[in-house]
Motif scaffolding. Structure first.
Motif, PDB file in Angstrom:
ATOM      1  N   LEU A  57      11.681   3.354  -3.837  1.00  0.00           N
ATOM      2  CA  LEU A  57      12.549   2.453  -3.120  1.00  0.00           C
ATOM      3  C   LEU A  57      12.849   3.128  -1.770  1.00  0.00           C
ATOM      4  O   LEU A  57      13.488   2.461  -0.743  1.00  0.00           O
ATOM      5  CB  LEU A  57      13.877   2.238  -3.746  1.00  0.00           C
ATOM      6  N   GLY A  58      12.460   4.426  -1.834  1.00  0.00           N
ATOM      7  CA  GLY A  58      12.734   4.975  -0.295  1.00  0.00           C
ATOM      8  C   GLY A  58      14.250   5.327  -0.055  1.00  0.00           C
ATOM      9  O   GLY A  58      14.509   5.381   0.984  1.00  0.00           O
ATOM     10  N   THR A  59      14.793   5.548  -1.047  1.00  0.00           N
ATOM     11  CA  THR A  59      16.416   5.779  -0.815  1.00  0.00           C
ATOM     12  C   THR A  59      16.755   6.974  -0.182  1.00  0.00           C
ATOM     13  O   THR A  59      16.008   8.010  -0.696  1.00  0.00           O
ATOM     14  CB  THR A  59      17.249   5.801  -2.322  1.00  0.00           C
ATOM     15  N   ASP A  60      17.676   7.214   0.603  1.00  0.00           N
ATOM     16  CA  ASP A  60      18.083   8.481   0.982  1.00  0.00           C
ATOM     17  C   ASP A  60      18.186   9.328  -0.027  1.00  0.00           C
ATOM     18  O   ASP A  60      18.863   9.291  -1.133  1.00  0.00           O
ATOM     19  CB  ASP A  60      19.449   8.359   1.726  1.00  0.00           C
ATOM     20  N   PRO A  61      17.733  10.700   0.228  1.00  0.00           N
ATOM     21  CA  PRO A  61      17.934  11.888  -0.889  1.00  0.00           C
ATOM     22  C   PRO A  61      19.464  12.105  -1.436  1.00  0.00           C
ATOM     23  O   PRO A  61      19.521  12.386  -2.299  1.00  0.00           O
ATOM     24  CB  PRO A  61      17.573  13.120  -0.191  1.00  0.00           C
ATOM     25  N   ALA A  62      20.246  11.838  -0.635  1.00  0.00           N
ATOM     26  CA  ALA A  62      21.610  12.133  -1.135  1.00  0.00           C
ATOM     27  C   ALA A  62      22.243  10.821  -1.984  1.00  0.00           C
ATOM     28  O   ALA A  62      23.058  11.197  -2.658  1.00  0.00           O
ATOM     29  CB  ALA A  62      22.832  12.070   0.237  1.00  0.00           C
ATOM     30  N   ALA A  63      21.521   9.623  -1.725  1.00  0.00           N
ATOM     31  CA  ALA A  63      22.088   8.357  -2.393  1.00  0.00           C
ATOM     32  C   ALA A  63      21.197   8.210  -3.621  1.00  0.00           C
ATOM     33  O   ALA A  63      21.556   7.646  -4.693  1.00  0.00           O
ATOM     34  CB  ALA A  63      21.970   7.334  -1.581  1.00  0.00           C
ATOM     35  N   ALA A  64      20.003   8.942  -3.793  1.00  0.00           N
ATOM     36  CA  ALA A  64      19.227   8.540  -4.962  1.00  0.00           C
ATOM     37  C   ALA A  64      19.659   9.114  -6.175  1.00  0.00           C
ATOM     38  O   ALA A  64      19.709   8.548  -7.143  1.00  0.00           O
ATOM     39  CB  ALA A  64      17.851   9.434  -4.496  1.00  0.00           C
ATOM     40  N   PRO A  65      20.250  10.023  -6.345  1.00  0.00           N
ATOM     41  CA  PRO A  65      21.092  10.586  -7.534  1.00  0.00           C
ATOM     42  C   PRO A  65      22.027   9.474  -8.324  1.00  0.00           C
ATOM     43  O   PRO A  65      22.244   9.561  -9.406  1.00  0.00           O
ATOM     44  CB  PRO A  65      21.664  11.751  -7.387  1.00  0.00           C
ATOM     45  N   LEU A  66      22.646   8.755  -7.346  1.00  0.00           N
ATOM     46  CA  LEU A  66      23.688   7.485  -7.674  1.00  0.00           C
ATOM     47  C   LEU A  66      22.816   6.743  -8.892  1.00  0.00           C
ATOM     48  O   LEU A  66      23.768   6.184  -9.613  1.00  0.00           O
ATOM     49  CB  LEU A  66      24.089   6.687  -6.325  1.00  0.00           C
TER      50      LEU A  66
ATOM     51  N   TRP B  43      14.022   9.650 -14.719  1.00  0.00           N
ATOM     52  CA  TRP B  43      13.317   9.234 -13.727  1.00  0.00           C
ATOM     53  C   TRP B  43      14.223   7.942 -12.920  1.00  0.00           C
ATOM     54  O   TRP B  43      13.313   7.526 -11.686  1.00  0.00           O
ATOM     55  CB  TRP B  43      12.148   8.458 -14.335  1.00  0.00           C
ATOM     56  N   ALA B  44      15.422   7.836 -13.107  1.00  0.00           N
ATOM     57  CA  ALA B  44      16.178   7.063 -12.410  1.00  0.00           C
ATOM     58  C   ALA B  44      16.471   7.403 -10.896  1.00  0.00           C
ATOM     59  O   ALA B  44      16.005   6.719  -9.882  1.00  0.00           O
ATOM     60  CB  ALA B  44      17.599   6.739 -13.089  1.00  0.00           C
ATOM     61  N   ALA B  45      16.644   8.791 -10.833  1.00  0.00           N
ATOM     62  CA  ALA B  45      16.861   9.151  -9.341  1.00  0.00           C
ATOM     63  C   ALA B  45      15.489   9.105  -8.633  1.00  0.00           C
ATOM     64  O   ALA B  45      15.329   9.106  -7.292  1.00  0.00           O
ATOM     65  CB  ALA B  45      17.460  10.389  -9.391  1.00  0.00           C
ATOM     66  N   LEU B  46      14.365   9.579  -9.384  1.00  0.00           N
ATOM     67  CA  LEU B  46      13.080   9.736  -8.760  1.00  0.00           C
ATOM     68  C   LEU B  46      12.687   8.375  -8.420  1.00  0.00           C
ATOM     69  O   LEU B  46      11.948   8.223  -7.338  1.00  0.00           O
ATOM     70  CB  LEU B  46      12.123  10.421  -9.521  1.00  0.00           C
TER      71      LEU B  46
ATOM     72  N   GLU C 289      13.938  -6.371   1.283  1.00  0.00           N
ATOM     73  CA  GLU C 289      14.358  -4.867   1.527  1.00  0.00           C
ATOM     74  C   GLU C 289      16.082  -4.505   1.131  1.00  0.00           C
ATOM     75  O   GLU C 289      16.208  -3.368   0.615  1.00  0.00           O
ATOM     76  CB  GLU C 289      13.855  -4.375   2.532  1.00  0.00           C
ATOM     77  N   GLY C 290      16.668  -5.430   1.667  1.00  0.00           N
ATOM     78  CA  GLY C 290      18.232  -5.155   1.641  1.00  0.00           C
ATOM     79  C   GLY C 290      18.890  -5.505   0.148  1.00  0.00           C
ATOM     80  O   GLY C 290      19.856  -4.691   0.006  1.00  0.00           O
ATOM     81  N   LEU C 291      18.136  -5.913  -0.604  1.00  0.00           N
ATOM     82  CA  LEU C 291      18.678  -5.894  -2.010  1.00  0.00           C
ATOM     83  C   LEU C 291      17.844  -4.988  -2.896  1.00  0.00           C
ATOM     84  O   LEU C 291      18.265  -4.989  -4.239  1.00  0.00           O
ATOM     85  CB  LEU C 291      18.318  -7.576  -2.404  1.00  0.00           C
ATOM     86  N   ARG C 292      17.068  -4.100  -2.599  1.00  0.00           N
ATOM     87  CA  ARG C 292      16.202  -3.486  -3.571  1.00  0.00           C
ATOM     88  C   ARG C 292      17.096  -2.382  -4.224  1.00  0.00           C
ATOM     89  O   ARG C 292      16.946  -2.403  -5.573  1.00  0.00           O
ATOM     90  CB  ARG C 292      15.272  -2.699  -2.792  1.00  0.00           C
ATOM     91  N   VAL C 293      17.874  -1.609  -3.381  1.00  0.00           N
ATOM     92  CA  VAL C 293      18.790  -0.791  -4.245  1.00  0.00           C
ATOM     93  C   VAL C 293      19.610  -1.270  -5.118  1.00  0.00           C
ATOM     94  O   VAL C 293      19.853  -0.748  -6.329  1.00  0.00           O
ATOM     95  CB  VAL C 293      19.339   0.228  -2.973  1.00  0.00           C
ATOM     96  N   ALA C 294      20.281  -2.450  -4.772  1.00  0.00           N
ATOM     97  CA  ALA C 294      21.420  -3.207  -5.514  1.00  0.00           C
ATOM     98  C   ALA C 294      20.883  -3.572  -6.754  1.00  0.00           C
ATOM     99  O   ALA C 294      21.365  -3.740  -7.765  1.00  0.00           O
ATOM    100  CB  ALA C 294      22.067  -4.164  -4.779  1.00  0.00           C
ATOM    101  N   CYS C 295      19.576  -4.147  -6.487  1.00  0.00           N
ATOM    102  CA  CYS C 295      18.833  -4.689  -7.644  1.00  0.00           C
ATOM    103  C   CYS C 295      18.544  -3.596  -9.002  1.00  0.00           C
ATOM    104  O   CYS C 295      18.761  -3.950  -9.996  1.00  0.00           O
ATOM    105  CB  CYS C 295      17.537  -5.302  -7.368  1.00  0.00           C
TER     106      CYS C 295
END
Length: 459
Positions: free
Chosen positions: A289-298, A280-283, A349-355
């Motif tokens: 978080l609405g991450t770009d599809p290419a970045a979600a698997p990271l 579920w991490a990528a999903l 919003e700018g910190l969501r992915v990093a968090c």
């Protein structure tokens, strides 16, 4: 129980030899005893050196087993899309095949434990290792779904037996070493899985037939298991009177059924939390978080890299902190990691992915040492612990099985963030259940302190 922080038999023998008392003797007695002492010391040193050589050889052999087991799983995972296309399975039938593999693995895990107790982990490894690789031929060559379903069970049986046997032998090797070494084995399993997947993808990209890739790889890996098995520790003689569960209502020694249940609960919690990150991490990155599809698997990549790295480097950590503190820290870090993941939609919003990425990294760091510490505790509790290790392994494996279904159902009914509260809570259970169980094992099985060695006599 042998505490991995304490010196093993080989190290203790060396320390004892260094502290032998020196008594004052006359010149004639000294001259007479000199050849005898020299011969005795030589024989003793040869015995110590042989034990060291056997332990080091066995460690290489166990590394081989873990790498090859991971490689087989990498081959299977990378070959699933081709298998799905060849037999036109679809999600439902493919999911059934995966469930049958897991069911076969669970059954064989419980059966392999008593076999390890009776025949020794070395003998079971000799059979289970090559079998687990050759069993991949069944799904690779299955001409229909019916045959695939039947052969998937056989494949799962091979995987489960190999899992228990190689883990049982790994704790025997750790006991011979006298210091933590198990975590690195699990790290190389991950590297083997990555290598198997990458090699399969490379051959498929080159246009090689997918069936041919799996068939050749399965046969080659089965043959590679044989030299690895030759390096394992010699099988210890099994005493018939040391039957499991007679004296203390457990599986021998201080490992009672109550402690097995606690260790199994910690393994279940750790495996489910790990499986939640895998599935579920990528999903979460994409849907929540609405991450770009290419970045979600990271998100999963960060978790996986953190876990593999700590497993490869985790043995010195356990040697320094001890098993109890390590499992406590593991649960706390994993819980903190999931807390950051759950909080990530609420931060700017700018910190969501990093968090979220920081949270997945912490979860990977924490969960990396759970399985090695638990398996080491079970294996070090006595000589006949195959059944107990199999039960704890099966508990953990059931967490990987139930996790995707339970979280998927909760995510469908409520939401994915609500579903991820479950692994967050279970990460804390790793500490709550695992630490007391390991502490009890250490207290119940610690040998009485040895009498101090006499001081050397002075001339």
């Amino acid at each position: 129980m042998h505490d991995p922080q304490q010196p093993g038999p080989v190290v203790r023998a060396q320390l004892t030899a260094r502290r032998r008392p020196v008594h004052a003797v006359g010149p004639f007695t000294s001259w007479l005893r000199s050849p005898v002492t020299s011969l005795t010391g030589t024989v003793y040193a040869l015995g110590v050196n042989k034990s060291l050589i056997d332990a080091r050889r066995a460690r290489v052999g166990v590394f081989g087993f873990f790498v090859f087991a991971g490689f087989v799983m990498g081959l299977w995972a990378a070959g699933l899309p081709s298998l799905n296309d060849r037999l036109d399975l679809g999600p439902r039938l493919l999911g059934t095949v995966l469930l049958l593999i897991s069911g076969g693995a669970l059954v064989s895990m419980l059966a392999a434990g008593p076999l390890v107790d009776r025949f020794g982990s070395r003998r079971v490894c000799w059979v289970a290792g090559p079998l687990s690789a050759l069993a991949l031929l069944g799904p690779a060559l299955a001409p229909s779904y019916g045959m695939l379903a039947a052969l998937a069970v056989v494949f799962g049986i091979g995987l489960g037996a190999c899992e228990v046997a190689m883990n049982a032998h790994s704790v025997e090797v750790e006991r011979a070493y006298g210091r933590p070494i198990i975590s690195a084995f699990h790290g190389t399993w991950s590297l083997g899985g990555a290598a198997g997947g990458a090699l399969t993808a490379l051959f498929l990209r080159a246009g090689v037939d997918p069936q041919l890739v799996l068939v050749v790889a399965a046969v080659v890996v089965a043959l590679l298991y044989l030299p690895a098995a030759r390096l394992l520790l010699p099988s210890a003689p099994v005493s018939p009177e040391a039957a499991p569960g007679e004296a203390k209502g457990g599986t021998g020694g201080s490992l009672t059924w109550g402690l097995i249940a606690l260790l199994g609960l910690a393994a279940f919690a750790g495996h489910l939390s790990e499986g939640a990150a895998i599935d579920w991490a990528a999903l979460h990155a994409r849907w929540v978080l609405g991450t770009d599809p290419a970045a979600a698997p990271l998100a999963y990549t960060i978790f996986s890299v953190a876990m593999t790295t700590v497993r490869l480097l985790g043995d010195p950590i356990r040697a320094r902190l001890g098993s109890v503190r390590t499992i406590q820290l593991a649960g706390l870090l994993a819980t903190a990691g999931y807390a950051l993941v759950l909080l990530s939609p609420l931060v700017p919003e700018g910190l969501r992915v990093a968090c979220a990425w920081t949270g997945w990294a912490l979860a990977g760091v924490g969960l990396a040492t759970v399985v090695p510490v638990l398996f080491s505790a079970v294996g070090a509790a006595g000589e006949r612990v195959g059944r107990a290790l199999a039960m704890v392994t099966a508990f953990g494996y059931s967490g990987l099985l139930l996790g995707p279904a339970v979280l998927g159902y909760v995510a469908d009914v409520a939401s994915l963030p609500v579903a991820l509260i479950i692994p967050a809570a279970l990460a804390a259970v790793v500490t709550i259940a695992g630490a007391p169980a390991i502490r009890s094992l250490l207290r119940a099985s610690s040998p009485a302190p040895a009498a101090p060695l006499p001081e050397p006599a002075r001339d």
